[in-house]
Design a protein around this motif. Structure first.
Motif, PDB file in Angstrom:
ATOM      1  N   ARG A  80       0.822  -1.217   0.000  1.00 61.14           N
ATOM      2  CA  ARG A  80       0.000   0.000   0.000  1.00 61.14           C
ATOM      3  C   ARG A  80       0.861   1.273   0.000  1.00 61.14           C
ATOM      4  N   PHE A  81       2.129   1.129  -0.339  1.00 59.43           N
ATOM      5  CA  PHE A  81       3.062   2.224  -0.164  1.00 59.43           C
ATOM      6  C   PHE A  81       3.585   2.798  -1.477  1.00 59.43           C
ATOM      7  N   GLU A  82       4.048   4.040  -1.367  1.00 58.11           N
ATOM      8  CA  GLU A  82       4.970   4.605  -2.339  1.00 58.11           C
ATOM      9  C   GLU A  82       6.354   4.538  -1.698  1.00 58.11           C
ATOM     10  N   MET A  83       7.341   4.101  -2.464  1.00 53.51           N
ATOM     11  CA  MET A  83       8.713   3.956  -1.970  1.00 53.51           C
ATOM     12  C   MET A  83       9.654   4.703  -2.893  1.00 53.51           C
ATOM     13  N   ILE A  84      10.535   5.516  -2.317  1.00 47.46           N
ATOM     14  CA  ILE A  84      11.578   6.195  -3.087  1.00 47.46           C
ATOM     15  C   ILE A  84      12.920   5.826  -2.476  1.00 47.46           C
ATOM     16  N   ILE A  85      13.837   5.311  -3.310  1.00 46.96           N
ATOM     17  CA  ILE A  85      15.174   4.922  -2.851  1.00 46.96           C
ATOM     18  C   ILE A  85      16.173   5.957  -3.340  1.00 46.96           C
ATOM     19  N   ASP A  86      16.866   6.572  -2.384  1.00 49.42           N
ATOM     20  CA  ASP A  86      17.894   7.561  -2.679  1.00 49.42           C
ATOM     21  C   ASP A  86      19.244   6.971  -2.273  1.00 49.42           C
ATOM     22  N   TYR A  87      19.911   6.326  -3.235  1.00 47.60           N
ATOM     23  CA  TYR A  87      21.192   5.686  -2.936  1.00 47.60           C
ATOM     24  C   TYR A  87      22.256   6.712  -2.560  1.00 47.60           C
ATOM     25  N   GLU A  88      22.227   7.867  -3.194  1.00 48.76           N
ATOM     26  CA  GLU A  88      23.269   8.867  -2.972  1.00 48.76           C
ATOM     27  C   GLU A  88      23.307   9.316  -1.514  1.00 48.76           C
ATOM     28  N   ASN A  89      22.128   9.485  -0.915  1.00 46.24           N
ATOM     29  CA  ASN A  89      22.051   9.955   0.470  1.00 46.24           C
ATOM     30  C   ASN A  89      21.693   8.852   1.458  1.00 46.24           C
ATOM     31  N   SER A  90      21.604   7.604   0.961  1.00 46.84           N
ATOM     32  CA  SER A  90      21.298   6.442   1.812  1.00 46.84           C
ATOM     33  C   SER A  90      20.003   6.634   2.591  1.00 46.84           C
ATOM     34  N   LEU A  91      18.960   7.020   1.884  1.00 47.52           N
ATOM     35  CA  LEU A  91      17.654   7.250   2.506  1.00 47.52           C
ATOM     36  C   LEU A  91      16.561   6.518   1.739  1.00 47.52           C
ATOM     37  N   LEU A  92      15.605   5.978   2.507  1.00 48.07           N
ATOM     38  CA  LEU A  92      14.421   5.337   1.947  1.00 48.07           C
ATOM     39  C   LEU A  92      13.203   6.141   2.385  1.00 48.07           C
ATOM     40  N   TYR A  93      12.425   6.637   1.420  1.00 47.02           N
ATOM     41  CA  TYR A  93      11.212   7.399   1.708  1.00 47.02           C
ATOM     42  C   TYR A  93      10.004   6.476   1.527  1.00 47.02           C
ATOM     43  N   LEU A  94       9.175   6.404   2.569  1.00 45.98           N
ATOM     44  CA  LEU A  94       7.982   5.566   2.513  1.00 45.98           C
ATOM     45  C   LEU A  94       6.744   6.403   2.818  1.00 45.98           C
ATOM     46  N   HIS A  95       5.689   6.157   2.076  1.00 44.86           N
ATOM     47  CA  HIS A  95       4.394   6.783   2.363  1.00 44.86           C
ATOM     48  C   HIS A  95       3.299   5.755   2.114  1.00 44.86           C
ATOM     49  N   ARG A  96       2.533   5.458   3.171  1.00 48.71           N
ATOM     50  CA  ARG A  96       1.369   4.593   2.988  1.00 48.71           C
ATOM     51  C   ARG A  96       0.255   5.433   2.406  1.00 48.71           C
ATOM     52  N   ILE A  97      -0.182   5.053   1.223  1.00 47.38           N
ATOM     53  CA  ILE A  97      -1.171   5.833   0.484  1.00 47.38           C
ATOM     54  C   ILE A  97      -2.563   5.535   1.019  1.00 47.38           C
ATOM     55  N   GLY A  98      -3.203   6.551   1.578  1.00 50.74           N
ATOM     56  CA  GLY A  98      -4.540   6.401   2.150  1.00 50.74           C
ATOM     57  C   GLY A  98      -5.599   6.183   1.075  1.00 50.74           C
ATOM     58  N   LYS A  99      -6.737   5.645   1.495  1.00 51.60           N
ATOM     59  CA  LYS A  99      -7.816   5.349   0.540  1.00 51.60           C
ATOM     60  C   LYS A  99      -8.299   6.593  -0.179  1.00 51.60           C
ATOM     61  N   LYS A 100      -8.297   7.737   0.508  1.00 46.11           N
ATOM     62  CA  LYS A 100      -8.820   8.959  -0.091  1.00 46.11           C
ATOM     63  C   LYS A 100      -7.803   9.657  -0.994  1.00 46.11           C
ATOM     64  N   GLU A 101      -6.553   9.206  -0.971  1.00 48.59           N
ATOM     65  CA  GLU A 101      -5.522   9.864  -1.766  1.00 48.59           C
ATOM     66  C   GLU A 101      -4.912   8.941  -2.813  1.00 48.59           C
ATOM     67  N   ALA A 102      -5.590   7.834  -3.085  1.00 44.70           N
ATOM     68  CA  ALA A 102      -5.039   6.841  -4.006  1.00 44.70           C
ATOM     69  C   ALA A 102      -4.734   7.425  -5.380  1.00 44.70           C
ATOM     70  N   THR A 103      -5.550   8.363  -5.837  1.00 43.62           N
ATOM     71  CA  THR A 103      -5.351   8.941  -7.173  1.00 43.62           C
ATOM     72  C   THR A 103      -4.753  10.342  -7.123  1.00 43.62           C
ATOM     73  N   THR A 104      -4.549  10.869  -5.933  1.00 45.70           N
ATOM     74  CA  THR A 104      -4.113  12.266  -5.840  1.00 45.70           C
ATOM     75  C   THR A 104      -2.753  12.441  -5.193  1.00 45.70           C
ATOM     76  N   TYR A 105      -2.297  11.454  -4.401  1.00 49.00           N
ATOM     77  CA  TYR A 105      -1.067  11.658  -3.646  1.00 49.00           C
ATOM     78  C   TYR A 105       0.144  11.777  -4.560  1.00 49.00           C
ATOM     79  N   LYS A 106       1.023  12.710  -4.231  1.00 47.98           N
ATOM     80  CA  LYS A 106       2.278  12.865  -4.952  1.00 47.98           C
ATOM     81  C   LYS A 106       3.314  13.434  -3.983  1.00 47.98           C
ATOM     82  N   HIS A 107       4.417  12.739  -3.844  1.00 50.40           N
ATOM     83  CA  HIS A 107       5.484  13.209  -2.962  1.00 50.40           C
ATOM     84  C   HIS A 107       6.028  14.543  -3.477  1.00 50.40           C
ATOM     85  N   ALA A 108       6.546  15.346  -2.559  1.00 50.19           N
ATOM     86  CA  ALA A 108       7.084  16.654  -2.932  1.00 50.19           C
ATOM     87  C   ALA A 108       8.163  16.531  -4.003  1.00 50.19           C
TER      88      ALA A 108
END
Length: 314
Positions: free
Chosen positions: A149-177
């Motif tokens: 149920r997540f969006e995942m962004i892997i940033d190897y350069e900075n060794s960071l993993l960004y996770l966002h569980r996409i809610g039911k109301k934002e399934a078609t609208t959510y977008k990470h900054a």
């Protein structure tokens, strides 16, 4: 099924390092009553494998982020006292062949950053060969179903993993900054095939089905593909390839040219050529290759597992 396509010891330089960082886990606030949650998780590396700190019940430590694994895999060395069942007619297979019959158990609580899952089914597997190669304690693998149920962004350069569980109301609208500037990245459709991330491309006029696998330390192509595809590969040497079991197979190592994913040409990409017949399913559907660390680490890369999209930064 094949549970994981982790490759180790196939690094052309045969060198492995573990990097550590001191960034603290961040859980980001969400609106009251929302079923979404966000967090930023720092990771370290053992060779080309991503290590995440997670906790399975009362045991916490390093887990490998493995999008080539269907779900949670536990190292039996540390979870041998858990109640188990053996799945009949089911084996864990990798690129080097059958590993063993699948022994299953369950974790009451799995905690990874902002992910808190209860009653998580898990496979038990001996991962001692990976621990010995990497010289690091590994509790298990965290596979794709944990992030369904997540969006995942892997940033190897900075060794960071960004996770966002996409809610039911934002399934078609959510977008990470980071996705606001649409000119900064390409969007590529993916599908979830046999609990793995699948994308496709065309080389020498043939459509190839490729697995995106963060647990693979290198890229692979099936040696059974038409010879015209290998006109795009510069063969450099022979190597020994190790997989999820203790077996090794001989393979060819070289550079793949003219690979395009979405609208981006990867340039010259290291690749190993080996027989991927063991990854085929019972209905003879097979994959043509695996894109691992050498592809993923070229750029920041993201996955939306709700809308089946991959984002590749330019």
């Amino acid at each position: 099924m094949f549970a994981t396509t982790i490759l180790y010891g196939a690094n052309p330089a045969d060198t492995f390092t573990q990097r550590t960082i001191s960034i603290t886990l961040q859980t980001l606030p969400v609106a009251p009553g929302s079923d979404s949650v966000s967090c930023i998780i720092p990771f370290s590396r053992a060779g080309n494998l991503i290590l995440l700190r997670a906790k399975a019940d009362t045991t916490d430590g390093n887990f490998i982020l493995d999008t080539g694994a269907p779900g949670l895999v536990l190292n039996i060395t540390y979870f041998r006292d858990y109640p188990t069942t053996v799945a009949e007619n089911e084996e864990q297979n990798g690129i080097t062949g059958s590993v063993s019959a699948v022994t299953k158990t369950q974790v009451n609580d799995l905690v990874l950053g902002c992910i808190h899952n209860n009653s998580v089914p898990a496979d038990l597997l001996n991962l001692g060969h990976i621990e010995n190669t990497k010289a690091v304690r590994i509790l298990g693998l965290i596979g794709l179903s944990v992030f369904s149920r997540f969006e995942m962004i892997i940033d190897y350069e900075n060794s960071l993993l960004y996770l966002h569980r996409i809610g039911k109301k934002e399934a078609t609208t959510y977008k990470h900054a980071m996705l606001k500037d649409t000119a900064a990245y390409s969007t590529v459709p993916i599908e979830i095939w046999n609990h793995k991330i699948m994308t496709s491309t065309i080389i020498a006029g043939k459509k190839l089905r490729l697995i995106i696998d963060s647990g693979a330390e290198c890229n692979l192509l099936d040696s059974r593909l038409p010879s015209k595809i290998f006109d795009n590969v510069e063969i450099l040497k022979r190597i020994n390839l190790s997989g999820a079991g203790n077996k090794k197979v001989e393979a060819l190592y070289g550079n793949l040219n003219n690979l395009t994913i979405g609208d981006q040409n990867t340039g010259s990409l290291p690749v190993i050529i080996t027989n991927l017949e063991k990854t085929c399913l019972a209905d003879n559907t097979c994959i043509d290759g695996i894109l691992g660390f050498d592809f993923l680490s070229l750029h920041k890369i993201g996955f939306n597992f709700v809308n089946n999209k991959m984002y590749i930064w330019k």
